[in-house]
Design a protein around this motif. Sequence first.
Motif, PDB file in Angstrom:
ATOM      1  N   ASP A 324       0.836  -1.190   0.000  1.00  0.00           N
ATOM      2  CA  ASP A 324       0.000   0.000   0.000  1.00  0.00           C
ATOM      3  C   ASP A 324       0.873   1.241   0.000  1.00  0.00           C
ATOM      4  O   ASP A 324       1.977   1.250   0.559  1.00  0.00           O
ATOM      5  N   GLY A 325       0.369   2.283  -0.607  1.00  0.00           N
ATOM      6  CA  GLY A 325       1.139   3.512  -0.737  1.00  0.00           C
ATOM      7  C   GLY A 325       1.522   4.129   0.600  1.00  0.00           C
ATOM      8  O   GLY A 325       0.984   3.795   1.645  1.00  0.00           O
ATOM      9  N   GLU A 326       2.481   5.042   0.512  1.00  0.00           N
ATOM     10  CA  GLU A 326       2.966   5.722   1.698  1.00  0.00           C
ATOM     11  C   GLU A 326       1.881   6.681   2.195  1.00  0.00           C
ATOM     12  O   GLU A 326       1.724   7.796   1.716  1.00  0.00           O
ATOM     13  N   GLN A 327       1.098   6.204   3.174  1.00  0.00           N
ATOM     14  CA  GLN A 327      -0.019   6.993   3.683  1.00  0.00           C
ATOM     15  C   GLN A 327       0.464   7.941   4.779  1.00  0.00           C
ATOM     16  O   GLN A 327       0.362   7.664   5.967  1.00  0.00           O
ATOM     17  N   VAL A 328       1.015   9.047   4.350  1.00  0.00           N
ATOM     18  CA  VAL A 328       1.486  10.056   5.294  1.00  0.00           C
ATOM     19  C   VAL A 328       0.275  10.796   5.839  1.00  0.00           C
ATOM     20  O   VAL A 328      -0.653  11.128   5.088  1.00  0.00           O
ATOM     21  N   PRO A 329       0.228  11.038   7.163  1.00  0.00           N
ATOM     22  CA  PRO A 329      -0.920  11.743   7.732  1.00  0.00           C
ATOM     23  C   PRO A 329      -1.239  13.034   6.980  1.00  0.00           C
ATOM     24  O   PRO A 329      -0.339  13.726   6.500  1.00  0.00           O
ATOM     25  N   VAL A 330      -2.519  13.323   6.868  1.00  0.00           N
ATOM     26  CA  VAL A 330      -2.965  14.505   6.139  1.00  0.00           C
ATOM     27  C   VAL A 330      -2.382  15.764   6.763  1.00  0.00           C
ATOM     28  O   VAL A 330      -2.379  15.937   7.978  1.00  0.00           O
ATOM     29  N   GLN A 331      -1.868  16.633   5.926  1.00  0.00           N
ATOM     30  CA  GLN A 331      -1.286  17.872   6.415  1.00  0.00           C
ATOM     31  C   GLN A 331      -2.381  18.846   6.824  1.00  0.00           C
ATOM     32  O   GLN A 331      -3.528  18.756   6.385  1.00  0.00           O
ATOM     33  N   ASP A 332      -2.010  19.767   7.671  1.00  0.00           N
ATOM     34  CA  ASP A 332      -2.970  20.744   8.168  1.00  0.00           C
ATOM     35  C   ASP A 332      -3.571  21.523   7.002  1.00  0.00           C
ATOM     36  O   ASP A 332      -2.867  21.999   6.107  1.00  0.00           O
ATOM     37  N   ALA A 333      -4.888  21.628   7.009  1.00  0.00           N
ATOM     38  CA  ALA A 333      -5.565  22.396   5.968  1.00  0.00           C
ATOM     39  C   ALA A 333      -5.351  23.882   6.203  1.00  0.00           C
ATOM     40  O   ALA A 333      -5.283  24.356   7.342  1.00  0.00           O
ATOM     41  N   LEU A 334      -5.213  24.608   5.114  1.00  0.00           N
ATOM     42  CA  LEU A 334      -5.015  26.048   5.201  1.00  0.00           C
ATOM     43  C   LEU A 334      -6.367  26.742   5.120  1.00  0.00           C
ATOM     44  O   LEU A 334      -7.021  26.742   4.084  1.00  0.00           O
ATOM     45  N   GLU A 335      -6.801  27.313   6.229  1.00  0.00           N
ATOM     46  CA  GLU A 335      -8.090  28.003   6.297  1.00  0.00           C
ATOM     47  C   GLU A 335      -7.884  29.432   5.814  1.00  0.00           C
ATOM     48  O   GLU A 335      -7.202  30.237   6.447  1.00  0.00           O
ATOM     49  N   VAL A 336      -8.445  29.749   4.649  1.00  0.00           N
ATOM     50  CA  VAL A 336      -8.290  31.086   4.080  1.00  0.00           C
ATOM     51  C   VAL A 336      -9.637  31.563   3.556  1.00  0.00           C
ATOM     52  O   VAL A 336     -10.475  30.760   3.144  1.00  0.00           O
ATOM     53  N   PRO A 337      -9.876  32.857   3.567  1.00  0.00           N
ATOM     54  CA  PRO A 337     -11.141  33.382   3.031  1.00  0.00           C
ATOM     55  C   PRO A 337     -11.190  33.220   1.513  1.00  0.00           C
ATOM     56  O   PRO A 337     -10.161  33.086   0.853  1.00  0.00           O
ATOM     57  N   LYS A 338     -12.387  33.191   0.978  1.00  0.00           N
ATOM     58  CA  LYS A 338     -12.542  33.100  -0.474  1.00  0.00           C
ATOM     59  C   LYS A 338     -11.913  34.331  -1.122  1.00  0.00           C
ATOM     60  O   LYS A 338     -11.848  35.399  -0.529  1.00  0.00           O
ATOM     61  N   ASN A 339     -11.473  34.153  -2.369  1.00  0.00           N
ATOM     62  CA  ASN A 339     -10.971  35.302  -3.108  1.00  0.00           C
ATOM     63  C   ASN A 339     -11.978  35.683  -4.192  1.00  0.00           C
ATOM     64  O   ASN A 339     -12.984  35.012  -4.388  1.00  0.00           O
ATOM     65  N   ILE A 340     -11.682  36.746  -4.894  1.00  0.00           N
ATOM     66  CA  ILE A 340     -12.649  37.271  -5.864  1.00  0.00           C
ATOM     67  C   ILE A 340     -12.845  36.288  -7.026  1.00  0.00           C
ATOM     68  O   ILE A 340     -13.949  36.173  -7.573  1.00  0.00           O
ATOM     69  N   GLU A 341     -11.787  35.562  -7.387  1.00  0.00           N
ATOM     70  CA  GLU A 341     -11.914  34.590  -8.470  1.00  0.00           C
ATOM     71  C   GLU A 341     -12.887  33.470  -8.092  1.00  0.00           C
ATOM     72  O   GLU A 341     -13.727  33.066  -8.906  1.00  0.00           O
ATOM     73  N   LEU A 342     -12.766  32.992  -6.859  1.00  0.00           N
ATOM     74  CA  LEU A 342     -13.667  31.941  -6.403  1.00  0.00           C
ATOM     75  C   LEU A 342     -15.094  32.453  -6.280  1.00  0.00           C
ATOM     76  O   LEU A 342     -16.052  31.773  -6.672  1.00  0.00           O
ATOM     77  N   GLU A 343     -15.272  33.632  -5.742  1.00  0.00           N
ATOM     78  CA  GLU A 343     -16.607  34.211  -5.607  1.00  0.00           C
ATOM     79  C   GLU A 343     -17.271  34.368  -6.979  1.00  0.00           C
ATOM     80  O   GLU A 343     -18.461  34.075  -7.148  1.00  0.00           O
ATOM     81  N   THR A 344     -16.482  34.813  -7.956  1.00  0.00           N
ATOM     82  CA  THR A 344     -17.018  34.994  -9.306  1.00  0.00           C
ATOM     83  C   THR A 344     -17.393  33.656  -9.927  1.00  0.00           C
ATOM     84  O   THR A 344     -18.433  33.525 -10.576  1.00  0.00           O
ATOM     85  N   LEU A 345     -16.557  32.641  -9.708  1.00  0.00           N
ATOM     86  CA  LEU A 345     -16.837  31.315 -10.234  1.00  0.00           C
ATOM     87  C   LEU A 345     -18.115  30.740  -9.634  1.00  0.00           C
ATOM     88  O   LEU A 345     -18.960  30.176 -10.342  1.00  0.00           O
ATOM     89  N   LEU A 346     -18.293  30.906  -8.335  1.00  0.00           N
ATOM     90  CA  LEU A 346     -19.497  30.411  -7.674  1.00  0.00           C
ATOM     91  C   LEU A 346     -20.740  31.106  -8.219  1.00  0.00           C
ATOM     92  O   LEU A 346     -21.775  30.467  -8.454  1.00  0.00           O
ATOM     93  N   ALA A 347     -20.625  32.404  -8.433  1.00  0.00           N
ATOM     94  CA  ALA A 347     -21.781  33.175  -8.885  1.00  0.00           C
ATOM     95  C   ALA A 347     -22.136  32.909 -10.345  1.00  0.00           C
ATOM     96  O   ALA A 347     -23.318  32.860 -10.709  1.00  0.00           O
ATOM     97  N   ASN A 348     -21.108  32.707 -11.178  1.00  0.00           N
ATOM     98  CA  ASN A 348     -21.355  32.608 -12.612  1.00  0.00           C
ATOM     99  C   ASN A 348     -21.489  31.185 -13.141  1.00  0.00           C
ATOM    100  O   ASN A 348     -22.154  30.965 -14.163  1.00  0.00           O
ATOM    101  N   HIS A 349     -20.866  30.228 -12.463  1.00  0.00           N
ATOM    102  CA  HIS A 349     -20.876  28.880 -13.014  1.00  0.00           C
ATOM    103  C   HIS A 349     -21.592  27.861 -12.127  1.00  0.00           C
ATOM    104  O   HIS A 349     -22.183  26.913 -12.644  1.00  0.00           O
ATOM    105  N   PHE A 350     -21.499  28.020 -10.824  1.00  0.00           N
ATOM    106  CA  PHE A 350     -22.076  27.028  -9.926  1.00  0.00           C
ATOM    107  C   PHE A 350     -23.369  27.508  -9.262  1.00  0.00           C
ATOM    108  O   PHE A 350     -23.767  26.996  -8.220  1.00  0.00           O
ATOM    109  N   LYS A 351     -24.012  28.491  -9.870  1.00  0.00           N
ATOM    110  CA  LYS A 351     -25.327  28.891  -9.374  1.00  0.00           C
ATOM    111  C   LYS A 351     -26.273  27.708  -9.493  1.00  0.00           C
ATOM    112  O   LYS A 351     -26.270  26.988 -10.484  1.00  0.00           O
ATOM    113  N   VAL A 352     -27.082  27.497  -8.469  1.00  0.00           N
ATOM    114  CA  VAL A 352     -27.952  26.329  -8.406  1.00  0.00           C
ATOM    115  C   VAL A 352     -28.872  26.274  -9.618  1.00  0.00           C
ATOM    116  O   VAL A 352     -29.068  25.222 -10.216  1.00  0.00           O
TER     117      VAL A 352
END
Length: 355
Positions: A324-352
């Motif tokens: 089995d592959g080298e299962q190294v423990p998951v690294q700490d997730a980086l908690e960061v606020p959304k940026n304008i690119e992500l906000e625009t993508l959510l609004a324009n492409h992933f609208k329900v």
Amino acid sequence: MWSSDSDSSDLEILFALSDWDDSDDSRDDEIALVRYKNRVNYTKTLDAHEFLLRFRLDKTQVESLLGEIYPHLRESGARNNGISPLHQLLLTLRFYALGSLVSVGQFIGVSKSAANQIVRNVSCAITNLCSKYICINNTTEDFYKIAQFPQVLGVIDCTHIRIHISRRKVPEEYKNRKGSYSINVQAVCDANLMFMNIDSKWSGSTHDATIFANSVLKAQCEKKLYGNKWLLGDNAYPLKPYLLTPILNPQSKSEELYNESHKKTRDCIEQCFDLWKRRFPALGLIIRTSILSANAVIIATAILHNICMTNNVEDVPPEVKIPDGEQVPVQDALEVPKNIELETLLANHFKVEDI
């Protein structure tokens, strides 16, 4: 001239032998006493399937590859009974298939130390082809077909390749979170599971985000070299205008749809790693060479992976069991606020209402 004698006993010899970890240099002298058998032209004596099983490339690709790396190779000296460039290449491919220097040395009839030198030289020769076979392409349509995620340049992640250095202390920075020694390899692949970028110079303790922060790829993205396209990475990476990561705590249906599409698309890199290690089992075992040689092996096999994918070389099962592959423990997730690119993508492409 090469002998055409039958080599039907070679596999039995290979599997009867075992590698060692901490031998003295004098052991090489013992191996050097091995009786040299006539070196066989395996391109003549093996059928297509058996050749592919042993060497992981088909005969056509071996011939083509030899022509490309030939200027960087020379025939070995009399100590090892004169090893032609073809047999040097076949020995190295055999190492990629088995991961044992002792076994592949016996396969051609050379000492362990000579096999080690050949693997290093041939691997380095193959790495000279990196810019030809590993490069960023700007095609996004294939990614979009997976889960309708737009403008994806590539998917990025890291994987650990385990190493062991005989008779030498491995620097502590190569000890990963699991406590074993490894190289942390960062790679980017496309939707067809081909490498577009790979970096193998980092120790196992290095965080994925640190590798990316110090990469040429990041500098290229900062300069907008690839236009308005995104890399997709997991939460070990920072959210950037050119690198999108999952939303840790989705609060809306749009964010959930974004995460789902992101995950399905990003799965390409895991599939690419799995296929790469299955095709070249030495990567899934423990590479027992110097760190510099291990780096060359990693890059060389990535190049060969792309050659195989481009030429539709069959993915045959490995001869050895890959743990089995080298299962190294998951690294700490980086908690960061959304940026304008992500906000625009959510609004324009992933609208329900647009799904």
